[in-house]
Scaffold this motif. Structure first.
Motif, PDB file in Angstrom:
ATOM      1  N   ARG A 135      25.460 -18.772-112.464  1.00 47.42           N
ATOM      2  CA  ARG A 135      24.305 -18.352-112.962  1.00 47.42           C
ATOM      3  C   ARG A 135      23.547 -19.525-113.567  1.00 47.42           C
ATOM      4  O   ARG A 135      22.111 -19.447-113.591  1.00 47.42           O
ATOM      5  CB  ARG A 135      24.522 -17.624-114.195  1.00 47.42           C
ATOM      6  CG  ARG A 135      23.235 -16.681-114.927  1.00 47.42           C
ATOM      7  CD  ARG A 135      24.008 -15.697-115.884  1.00 47.42           C
ATOM      8  NE  ARG A 135      24.280 -16.535-116.972  1.00 47.42           N
ATOM      9  CZ  ARG A 135      24.928 -15.887-118.157  1.00 47.42           C
ATOM     10  NH1 ARG A 135      24.681 -14.552-118.149  1.00 47.42           N
ATOM     11  NH2 ARG A 135      25.278 -16.511-118.853  1.00 47.42           N
ATOM     12  N   ALA A 136      24.069 -20.645-114.064  1.00 48.20           N
ATOM     13  CA  ALA A 136      23.303 -21.806-114.544  1.00 48.20           C
ATOM     14  C   ALA A 136      22.881 -22.502-113.289  1.00 48.20           C
ATOM     15  O   ALA A 136      21.656 -23.144-113.158  1.00 48.20           O
ATOM     16  CB  ALA A 136      24.164 -22.556-115.373  1.00 48.20           C
ATOM     17  N   LEU A 137      23.612 -22.780-112.344  1.00 50.77           N
ATOM     18  CA  LEU A 137      23.229 -23.597-111.219  1.00 50.77           C
ATOM     19  C   LEU A 137      22.175 -23.135-110.200  1.00 50.77           C
ATOM     20  O   LEU A 137      21.225 -23.901-109.773  1.00 50.77           O
ATOM     21  CB  LEU A 137      24.560 -24.054-110.362  1.00 50.77           C
ATOM     22  CG  LEU A 137      25.844 -24.599-110.843  1.00 50.77           C
ATOM     23  CD1 LEU A 137      26.917 -25.012-109.868  1.00 50.77           C
ATOM     24  CD2 LEU A 137      25.286 -26.022-111.405  1.00 50.77           C
ATOM     25  N   ILE A 138      22.105 -21.959-110.164  1.00 53.16           N
ATOM     26  CA  ILE A 138      21.255 -21.498-109.247  1.00 53.16           C
ATOM     27  C   ILE A 138      19.833 -21.772-109.661  1.00 53.16           C
ATOM     28  O   ILE A 138      18.826 -21.767-108.617  1.00 53.16           O
ATOM     29  CB  ILE A 138      21.500 -19.767-108.965  1.00 53.16           C
ATOM     30  CG1 ILE A 138      20.677 -19.341-107.849  1.00 53.16           C
ATOM     31  CG2 ILE A 138      20.687 -18.980-110.390  1.00 53.16           C
ATOM     32  CD1 ILE A 138      21.112 -17.756-107.537  1.00 53.16           C
ATOM     33  N   CYS A 139      19.402 -21.935-110.970  1.00 57.90           N
ATOM     34  CA  CYS A 139      18.179 -22.288-111.304  1.00 57.90           C
ATOM     35  C   CYS A 139      17.726 -23.867-111.102  1.00 57.90           C
ATOM     36  O   CYS A 139      16.785 -24.237-111.484  1.00 57.90           O
ATOM     37  CB  CYS A 139      17.922 -22.125-112.965  1.00 57.90           C
ATOM     38  SG  CYS A 139      18.338 -20.461-113.522  1.00 57.90           S
ATOM     39  N   LYS A 140      18.645 -24.501-110.536  1.00 60.40           N
ATOM     40  CA  LYS A 140      18.441 -25.871-110.171  1.00 60.40           C
ATOM     41  C   LYS A 140      18.174 -26.718-111.270  1.00 60.40           C
ATOM     42  O   LYS A 140      16.811 -27.290-111.365  1.00 60.40           O
ATOM     43  CB  LYS A 140      17.542 -26.161-108.933  1.00 60.40           C
ATOM     44  CG  LYS A 140      17.929 -25.448-107.782  1.00 60.40           C
ATOM     45  CD  LYS A 140      17.491 -26.111-106.649  1.00 60.40           C
ATOM     46  CE  LYS A 140      17.985 -25.491-105.175  1.00 60.40           C
ATOM     47  NZ  LYS A 140      19.139 -24.910-105.030  1.00 60.40           N
ATOM     48  N   ALA A 174      25.234 -12.849-129.980  1.00 56.71           N
ATOM     49  CA  ALA A 174      24.150 -13.715-130.050  1.00 56.71           C
ATOM     50  C   ALA A 174      23.857 -14.462-128.938  1.00 56.71           C
ATOM     51  O   ALA A 174      22.827 -14.853-128.413  1.00 56.71           O
ATOM     52  CB  ALA A 174      24.041 -14.770-131.424  1.00 56.71           C
ATOM     53  N   SER A 175      25.264 -14.707-128.299  1.00 57.18           N
ATOM     54  CA  SER A 175      25.022 -15.668-126.991  1.00 57.18           C
ATOM     55  C   SER A 175      24.608 -15.173-125.858  1.00 57.18           C
ATOM     56  O   SER A 175      23.957 -15.836-124.996  1.00 57.18           O
ATOM     57  CB  SER A 175      26.704 -16.297-126.762  1.00 57.18           C
ATOM     58  OG  SER A 175      27.481 -15.085-126.239  1.00 57.18           O
ATOM     59  N   LEU A 176      24.534 -13.867-125.470  1.00 55.86           N
ATOM     60  CA  LEU A 176      23.954 -13.100-124.677  1.00 55.86           C
ATOM     61  C   LEU A 176      22.277 -13.300-124.853  1.00 55.86           C
ATOM     62  O   LEU A 176      21.656 -13.507-123.660  1.00 55.86           O
ATOM     63  CB  LEU A 176      24.218 -11.591-124.844  1.00 55.86           C
ATOM     64  CG  LEU A 176      25.624 -11.153-124.537  1.00 55.86           C
ATOM     65  CD1 LEU A 176      25.831  -9.734-124.198  1.00 55.86           C
ATOM     66  CD2 LEU A 176      26.067 -11.965-122.996  1.00 55.86           C
ATOM     67  N   VAL A 177      21.713 -13.226-125.964  1.00 57.44           N
ATOM     68  CA  VAL A 177      20.313 -13.418-126.173  1.00 57.44           C
ATOM     69  C   VAL A 177      19.861 -14.936-126.000  1.00 57.44           C
ATOM     70  O   VAL A 177      19.163 -15.238-125.176  1.00 57.44           O
ATOM     71  CB  VAL A 177      19.991 -13.168-127.714  1.00 57.44           C
ATOM     72  CG1 VAL A 177      18.491 -13.584-127.698  1.00 57.44           C
ATOM     73  CG2 VAL A 177      20.235 -11.512-127.815  1.00 57.44           C
ATOM     74  N   GLU A 178      21.040 -16.030-126.453  1.00 54.22           N
ATOM     75  CA  GLU A 178      20.672 -17.206-126.148  1.00 54.22           C
ATOM     76  C   GLU A 178      20.897 -17.378-124.458  1.00 54.22           C
ATOM     77  O   GLU A 178      20.021 -18.032-123.777  1.00 54.22           O
ATOM     78  CB  GLU A 178      21.900 -18.196-126.918  1.00 54.22           C
ATOM     79  CG  GLU A 178      21.516 -18.192-128.130  1.00 54.22           C
ATOM     80  CD  GLU A 178      22.554 -19.180-128.874  1.00 54.22           C
ATOM     81  OE1 GLU A 178      23.564 -19.609-128.391  1.00 54.22           O
ATOM     82  OE2 GLU A 178      22.249 -19.483-130.013  1.00 54.22           O
ATOM     83  N   ALA A 179      21.729 -16.789-123.707  1.00 57.67           N
ATOM     84  CA  ALA A 179      21.975 -16.919-122.635  1.00 57.67           C
ATOM     85  C   ALA A 179      20.651 -16.553-121.689  1.00 57.67           C
ATOM     86  O   ALA A 179      20.163 -17.197-120.825  1.00 57.67           O
ATOM     87  CB  ALA A 179      23.092 -16.363-121.939  1.00 57.67           C
ATOM     88  N   ALA A 180      20.158 -15.492-122.087  1.00 56.62           N
ATOM     89  CA  ALA A 180      19.119 -14.953-121.363  1.00 56.62           C
ATOM     90  C   ALA A 180      17.748 -15.873-121.704  1.00 56.62           C
ATOM     91  O   ALA A 180      16.915 -16.213-120.640  1.00 56.62           O
ATOM     92  CB  ALA A 180      18.580 -13.395-122.006  1.00 56.62           C
ATOM     93  N   ALA A 181      17.564 -16.448-122.963  1.00 56.23           N
ATOM     94  CA  ALA A 181      16.359 -17.390-123.278  1.00 56.23           C
ATOM     95  C   ALA A 181      16.737 -18.708-122.298  1.00 56.23           C
ATOM     96  O   ALA A 181      15.797 -19.141-121.829  1.00 56.23           O
ATOM     97  CB  ALA A 181      16.428 -17.871-124.644  1.00 56.23           C
ATOM     98  N   ASP A 182      18.005 -19.013-122.295  1.00 51.51           N
ATOM     99  CA  ASP A 182      18.504 -20.405-121.509  1.00 51.51           C
ATOM    100  C   ASP A 182      18.086 -19.984-119.999  1.00 51.51           C
ATOM    101  O   ASP A 182      17.548 -21.260-119.346  1.00 51.51           O
ATOM    102  CB  ASP A 182      19.896 -20.467-121.579  1.00 51.51           C
ATOM    103  CG  ASP A 182      20.302 -21.893-120.980  1.00 51.51           C
ATOM    104  OD1 ASP A 182      20.241 -22.745-121.576  1.00 51.51           O
ATOM    105  OD2 ASP A 182      20.862 -21.877-119.953  1.00 51.51           O
ATOM    106  N   LEU A 183      17.970 -18.927-119.495  1.00 50.03           N
ATOM    107  CA  LEU A 183      17.578 -18.591-118.321  1.00 50.03           C
ATOM    108  C   LEU A 183      15.983 -18.506-118.043  1.00 50.03           C
ATOM    109  O   LEU A 183      15.763 -18.209-117.024  1.00 50.03           O
ATOM    110  CB  LEU A 183      18.456 -17.487-117.595  1.00 50.03           C
ATOM    111  CG  LEU A 183      19.845 -17.687-117.529  1.00 50.03           C
ATOM    112  CD1 LEU A 183      20.720 -16.300-117.237  1.00 50.03           C
ATOM    113  CD2 LEU A 183      20.149 -18.799-116.336  1.00 50.03           C
TER     114      LEU A 183
END
Lengths: 298, 360
Positions: free
Chosen positions: B149-154, A194-203
């Motif tokens: 991956r998190a930081l690049i989105c500022k 589930a964390s992969l789906v959350e990570a994508a949403a997070d991005l």
């Protein structure tokens, strides 16, 4: 008298030499059984495929005539072609229909998910013949579907697609083999953390984007299993074409079946079987290429 | 408007069925602040992170971003990025594709993405490894990919959910230093979740201590360390002596108390309003007590054990007045002369400034 006597010597000790021997012999049997019961008949078949029938008896004289006939006989070639088309069409339709069903199973709550799983699993517990007969009732010039279509005035004459024919075989195989598509796909979807789906949403990804960039690529192993299961089972089937194929619904499986029955030509049947195994091997080899890039381990 | 906190959580509650996960949580995250939320498992700290990230909605209360309410805004439209505990790297994408994912979502041009990915990989020290897949990397490297991956989105705020829990001790310390320096370099707020009090103290600008779904204390590391608000916090951060005492007189934030080891002057939170005669607890660090030889006067206690641990030795003193009450003292090993042999009578000198009184 009084006290019961306990014979300690008869109780085998844990890990004793005797137990080890027993385990070893079971292991040997476990390996020998499949070799004897699968590889053995296969070897016999392989040998028989180089024989011929003379005066109602199989003569094995190591000739290639059966294989030549597979390639030369236009009827056989046509049946093989149509079988491949049915197999590919069944595999594609089952997978295309099975994927959304599996996805729904994955995203539903536990109660509804269980219900859906049972709904797809129950047909697996039923006799194959009963399932085919059920579909058979729906098909045919006067079957339930065409009857309904005519009565409701939607069509003026029965649709060929729903008759006992080549199409009937395809429709029956698709409905009977659907669970073999749904469950492998469901398993691959269920294993995606589930964390992969959350990570994508997070991005910032939308649901559609998450599906196409994360969920779908990571479910490809299930898709590959679904395609191979349904393809292999569809091209090898002989009961379905026999029961719903009608006069023009001949498939490779049905022809092989007839060589060991009415046709009484075991060598030709064996050669067709070997040929089918080659098709299956190619299909499996192709299926291993359907997977996500990288090394996916979870 | 630099006083405006970046994030404000106001009266946040979260209830799952009959289980209350968060109760009445009020917490601010300042601009460019490194806030660490610390607590045992089940204390609700991860729920706070997931709520700000948008993965969980509060049952009650509001979350504000620069003063505007963001309840109900979905995960993908919040300007925060998360470093997940299991890193959650996409296994089917290369490191570069993982890091560039957020930029592709934003629709940046391919060559722009390539440039930024290279820069960010350099920032986290993985410049050459962009073409690898996550499975080909070590735990520490994956950690850095997740951070990149998190930081690049500022993001306005980086959410880190126990990111170092899976690393071994050496790597942990290295990553702590690294995280702190990156946070200073890019000037962004960090919300860091951990159950490790040492990690919290070494990283945080401010620490929020959680217990059973409630915020117990928020303060700078030295505040929660030396001036805990209650016994739970005093106990949570390391090796505090918790000594039962009774209030004799109160004078402003100064409190004179009687302890099993004699009288002490301590300080307490002014808001607490201690009363004479009240039973309280003293929280005092072993390094903030000094032992003196009895020198003929009546000893307050006697030395029970001495353990040599390098430059400082840990001396355990048992009270004469109430046997069973003990006090741990860190004393310079070089001063451990004859007066501090086992059984020797000693008196205790309290450093009033660092002796803290809390409600029992």
């Amino acid at each position: 008298m009084g006290h019961p006597q306990v014979n300690f010597r008869k109780t085998p000790e844990l890990g004793s030499a005797r137990e080890a021997r027993l385990i070893n012999s079971l292991v040997v049997i476990a390996y020998i059984l499949p070799i004897a019961l699968i590889l053995g008949p296969f070897c016999i078949f392989f040998v028989v495929s180089f024989g011929r029938v003379e005066a109602s008896a199989v003569v094995i004289d190591f000739n290639l005539s059966n294989y030549v006939r597979i390639l030369a006989d236009s009827t056989v070639r046509m049946v093989i072609g149509r079988t491949l088309v049915i197999g590919i069409a069944t595999a594609l339709v089952c997978t295309l229909v099975g994927f959304p069903a599996a996805y729904l199973m994955k995203i539903l709550g536990p109660t509804r998910r269980s219900l859906l799983m049972v709904a797809f699993a129950v047909p697996l517990l039923m006799s194959y013949v009963i399932k085919i007969y059920t579909v058979r009732n729906l098909l045919g010039t006067n079957g339930v579907i065409n009857h309904f279509l005519m009565a409701s005035g939607l069509v003026s004459q029965p649709l060929e697609f729903f008759t006992l024919s080549y199409y009937g075989v395809f429709l029956t195989l698709t409905s009977v083999l659907l669970p073999f598509a749904v469950f492998p796909i469901f398993l691959s979807l269920d294993r995606i953390p589930a964390s992969l789906v959350e990570a994508a949403a997070d991005l910032g990804a939308s649901r559609t984007r998450i599906f196409w960039t994360v969920i779908f690529p990571l479910s490809l192993s299930g898709v590959a299993v679904s395609l191979t299961f349904t393809f292999v089972l569809a091209i090898g089937d002989f009961i379905t074409p026999e029961l719903v194929g009608g006069p023009n619904g001949f498939t490779l499986g049905r022809i092989i079946f007839s060589q060991f029955g009415l046709g009484f030509n075991w060598p030709f049947g064996a050669a067709l079987s070997i040929f089918m195994m080659m098709i299956v091997t190619v299909a499996l080899a192709l299926a291993t290429r359907i997977r996500p890039p990288g090394k996916v381990t979870f | 408007m630099s006083d405006q906190p970046l994030i404000e959580m106001r009266d946040i509650g979260k209830i799952y069925g009959s289980h209350t996960v968060l109760r009445n949580v009020n917490l601010d995250i300042g601009q460019n602040e490194f806030l660490v939320v610390v607590g045992p498992s089940g204390s609700g700290k991860t729920t706070i992170l997931r709520m700000i990230g948008g993965f969980v909605e509060p049952t009650s209360g509001d979350i504000l971003l620069n003063g505007s309410r963001i309840n109900g805004i979905p995960v993908n439209r919040r300007p925060f990025n998360t470093v997940f505990q299991d890193y959650a790297l996409f296994p089917h994408m290369t490191v570069a594709a993982n890091v560039g994912y957020g930029l592709r979502v934003k629709g940046l041009a391919a060559d722009e993405i390539k440039k930024l990915v290279a820069q960010t990989l350099d920032l986290v020290g993985l410049g050459q490894l962009g073409s690898r897949y996550p499975a080909q990397m070590s735990g520490g490297q994956r950690q850095r990919v997740a951070l990149a991956r998190a930081l690049i989105c500022k993001p306005r705020l980086v959410l880190l959910d126990e990111p170092l829990a899976a690393l071994d001790a050496g790597l942990r310390h290295q990553m702590q230093t690294f995280l702190k320096s990156i946070q200073r370099e890019i000037q962004t707020s960090f919300l860091f979740i951990t159950h490790d009090q040492e990690e919290a103290i070494s990283l945080a600008d401010r620490i929020c201590v959680m217990d059973h779904g409630e915020v117990v204390q928020v303060g700078r590391p030295e505040e929660v360390y030396y001036r805990p608000c209650n016994r739970y916090v005093a106990d949570f951060f390391g090796d505090n002596n918790l000594v039962d005492a009774q209030v004799k007189t109160v004078n402003g934030d100064g409190v004179a108390v009687e302890t099993p080891f004699g009288m002490a002057v301590a300080r307490g939170d002014q808001g607490m309003h201690f009363n004479a005669g009240e039973a309280v607890t003293l929280a005092v660090r072993p390094e903030n007590v000094e032992l003196l030889g009895a020198n003929g006067s009546a000893p307050a206690g006697h030395v029970k054990s001495v353990s040599f641990v390098g430059p400082l030795s840990l001396v355990e003193v048992e009270s004469t007045k109430s046997p069973g009450a003990t006090l741990h003292v860190k004393q310079l090993s070089s001063q451990l002369a004859a007066p501090f042999k086992i059984g020797a009578g000693v008196t205790v000198s309290w450093k009033g400034k660092e002796t803290w009184v809390i409600r029992k």
